[in-house]
Write a protein that holds these residues in place. Structure first.
Motif, short mmCIF file in Angstrom:
data_model
loop_
_atom_site.label_atom_id
_atom_site.label_comp_id
_atom_site.label_asym_id
_atom_site.label_seq_id
_atom_site.Cartn_x
_atom_site.Cartn_y
_atom_site.Cartn_z
N THR A 165 0.48 -0.75 0.07
CA THR A 165 -0.12 0.00 0.26
C THR A 165 0.84 1.48 0.15
O THR A 165 2.04 1.31 0.97
N THR A 166 0.28 2.56 -0.90
CA THR A 166 1.37 2.89 -1.19
C THR A 166 -0.11 4.52 -1.38
O THR A 166 -0.91 3.95 -2.22
N ALA A 167 0.12 5.78 -0.84
CA ALA A 167 -1.45 6.69 -1.47
C ALA A 167 -0.39 7.36 -2.72
O ALA A 167 -0.94 7.95 -4.15
N ASN A 168 0.79 7.53 -2.66
CA ASN A 168 1.15 8.41 -3.97
C ASN A 168 2.71 8.52 -4.54
O ASN A 168 2.94 8.58 -5.14
N GLY A 169 2.74 6.42 -4.80
CA GLY A 169 4.28 6.34 -5.12
C GLY A 169 3.38 5.04 -6.33
O GLY A 169 2.16 4.49 -5.67
N LEU A 170 4.74 4.94 -6.48
CA LEU A 170 4.49 4.08 -8.08
C LEU A 170 4.89 2.30 -7.22
O LEU A 170 5.32 2.34 -5.96
N ILE A 171 3.65 1.70 -7.79
CA ILE A 171 4.07 0.20 -7.13
C ILE A 171 4.40 -0.57 -8.44
O ILE A 171 3.67 -0.94 -9.27
N LYS A 172 5.94 -1.35 -8.30
CA LYS A 172 6.50 -1.95 -8.86
C LYS A 172 7.48 -2.78 -8.76
O LYS A 172 7.96 -3.14 -8.11
N GLU A 173 6.84 -4.33 -8.91
CA GLU A 173 7.16 -5.46 -8.54
C GLU A 173 7.08 -6.75 -9.15
O GLU A 173 6.00 -6.90 -10.24
N HIS A 174 7.54 -8.13 -8.70
CA HIS A 174 7.92 -8.88 -9.38
C HIS A 174 7.58 -10.02 -7.69
O HIS A 174 7.78 -10.67 -7.24
N LEU A 175 6.04 -10.57 -7.62
CA LEU A 175 5.34 -11.17 -7.30
C LEU A 175 5.20 -12.47 -7.46
O LEU A 175 4.53 -12.98 -8.81
N HIS A 176 5.45 -13.66 -6.30
CA HIS A 176 5.08 -15.39 -6.63
C HIS A 176 4.24 -15.08 -5.33
O HIS A 176 4.69 -15.24 -4.10
N SER A 177 3.18 -15.77 -5.08
CA SER A 177 1.67 -15.36 -4.46
C SER A 177 0.49 -16.85 -4.54
O SER A 177 1.12 -17.86 -5.80
N ALA A 178 1.10 -17.45 -3.38
CA ALA A 178 0.58 -19.46 -3.34
C ALA A 178 -0.90 -18.88 -2.63
O ALA A 178 -1.89 -19.82 -2.83
N SER A 179 -1.47 -17.38 -2.90
CA SER A 179 -3.01 -17.22 -1.60
C SER A 179 -3.74 -15.87 -2.65
O SER A 179 -4.13 -16.24 -3.68
N SER A 180 -2.97 -14.92 -2.35
CA SER A 180 -3.19 -13.26 -2.46
C SER A 180 -2.60 -12.78 -2.37
O SER A 180 -1.88 -12.15 -1.62
N LEU A 181 -3.28 -11.31 -2.87
CA LEU A 181 -2.76 -10.36 -3.31
C LEU A 181 -3.07 -8.54 -3.28
O LEU A 181 -4.47 -8.49 -3.85
N LYS A 182 -3.22 -7.85 -2.37
CA LYS A 182 -3.61 -6.80 -2.27
C LYS A 182 -2.65 -6.00 -3.07
O LYS A 182 -1.69 -5.60 -2.04
N LEU A 183 -2.40 -4.87 -4.02
CA LEU A 183 -1.77 -4.11 -4.72
C LEU A 183 -2.80 -2.35 -4.34
O LEU A 183 -3.46 -2.01 -5.38
N THR A 184 -2.56 -1.35 -4.05
CA THR A 184 -3.50 -0.22 -3.83
C THR A 184 -2.37 1.06 -3.74
O THR A 184 -1.33 1.22 -2.76
N THR A 185 -2.59 1.68 -4.61
CA THR A 185 -1.83 3.40 -4.98
C THR A 185 -3.41 3.94 -4.79
O THR A 185 -4.00 3.58 -5.68
N THR A 186 -3.23 5.13 -4.91
CA THR A 186 -4.39 6.15 -5.15
C THR A 186 -4.20 6.96 -6.13
O THR A 186 -5.44 7.74 -6.91
N SER A 187 -2.56 7.60 -6.82
CA SER A 187 -2.60 8.20 -8.40
C SER A 187 -1.97 8.20 -8.33
O SER A 187 -0.54 9.02 -9.06
N MET A 188 -1.01 7.01 -8.63
CA MET A 188 0.03 6.38 -9.37
C MET A 188 -0.40 5.21 -9.63
O MET A 188 -1.13 3.93 -9.27
N VAL A 189 1.02 4.69 -11.10
CA VAL A 189 0.66 3.45 -11.66
C VAL A 189 1.37 2.24 -10.88
O VAL A 189 1.63 2.32 -9.87
N ILE A 190 0.86 0.82 -11.50
CA ILE A 190 0.82 -0.20 -10.76
C ILE A 190 1.66 -1.17 -11.66
O ILE A 190 0.80 -1.55 -12.61
N ASP A 191 2.37 -1.50 -11.60
CA ASP A 191 3.58 -2.25 -12.88
C ASP A 191 3.66 -3.23 -12.19
O ASP A 191 4.47 -3.54 -11.17
N ALA A 192 3.13 -4.45 -12.36
CA ALA A 192 3.99 -5.40 -11.51
C ALA A 192 3.21 -7.03 -12.30
O ALA A 192 2.64 -6.90 -13.38
N VAL A 193 4.05 -8.30 -12.19
CA VAL A 193 4.47 -9.31 -12.80
C VAL A 193 3.93 -10.44 -12.08
O VAL A 193 4.51 -9.92 -10.77
N VAL A 194 2.93 -10.94 -11.64
CA VAL A 194 2.61 -12.05 -10.98
C VAL A 194 2.44 -13.64 -11.28
O VAL A 194 1.45 -13.81 -12.23
#
Length: 108
Positions: free
Chosen positions: A67-96
């Motif tokens: 979670t970030t309000a005013n920042g970019l989220i850039k991630e490479h994630l490996h998940s076995a159950s659940s993910l929550k990516l939250t930002t209010t005013s920036m881009v989410i760039d994720a490989v899941v």
């Protein structure tokens, strides 16, 4: 501005290190996470910042909340159950990558 570095120990005999929960609430810090997916498995990861980005090179976890309000989220994630990516005013760039992990069930 200053940096905070968290160093994780190596797993025993080259095994994957299991960490039940890794959580931050650092609203004024940028979050940079190195490539951990080959050496660390997290039961849960939750990273929180306010005006700064969250950059994750590679993390493996059962569940993740980023979670970030005013920042970019850039991630490479490996998940076995659940993910929550939250930002209010920036881009989410994720490989899941979603997977079923017998290892994760065994470690609990």
């Amino acid at each position: 501005m200053f940096d905070v570095t968290v160093t994780l120990p190596a797993g025993m005999n080259g095994d994957t290190l299991y960490i039940k929960n890794l959580e931050t609430s650092a609203p004024l810090l940028r979050h940079e996470v190195a490539t951990l997916s080959g050496t660390v498995f997290l039961g849960s990861i939750s990273l929180y910042t306010w005006h700064f980005p969250i950059n994750v090179q590679s993390v493996a976890a059962e569940t993740g909340i980023f979670t970030t309000a005013n920042g970019l989220i850039k991630e490479h994630l490996h998940s076995a159950s659940s993910l929550k990516l939250t930002t209010t005013s920036m881009v989410i760039d994720a490989v899941v990558d979603l997977f079923h992990s017998e290892c994760a069930n065994h470690l609990n």
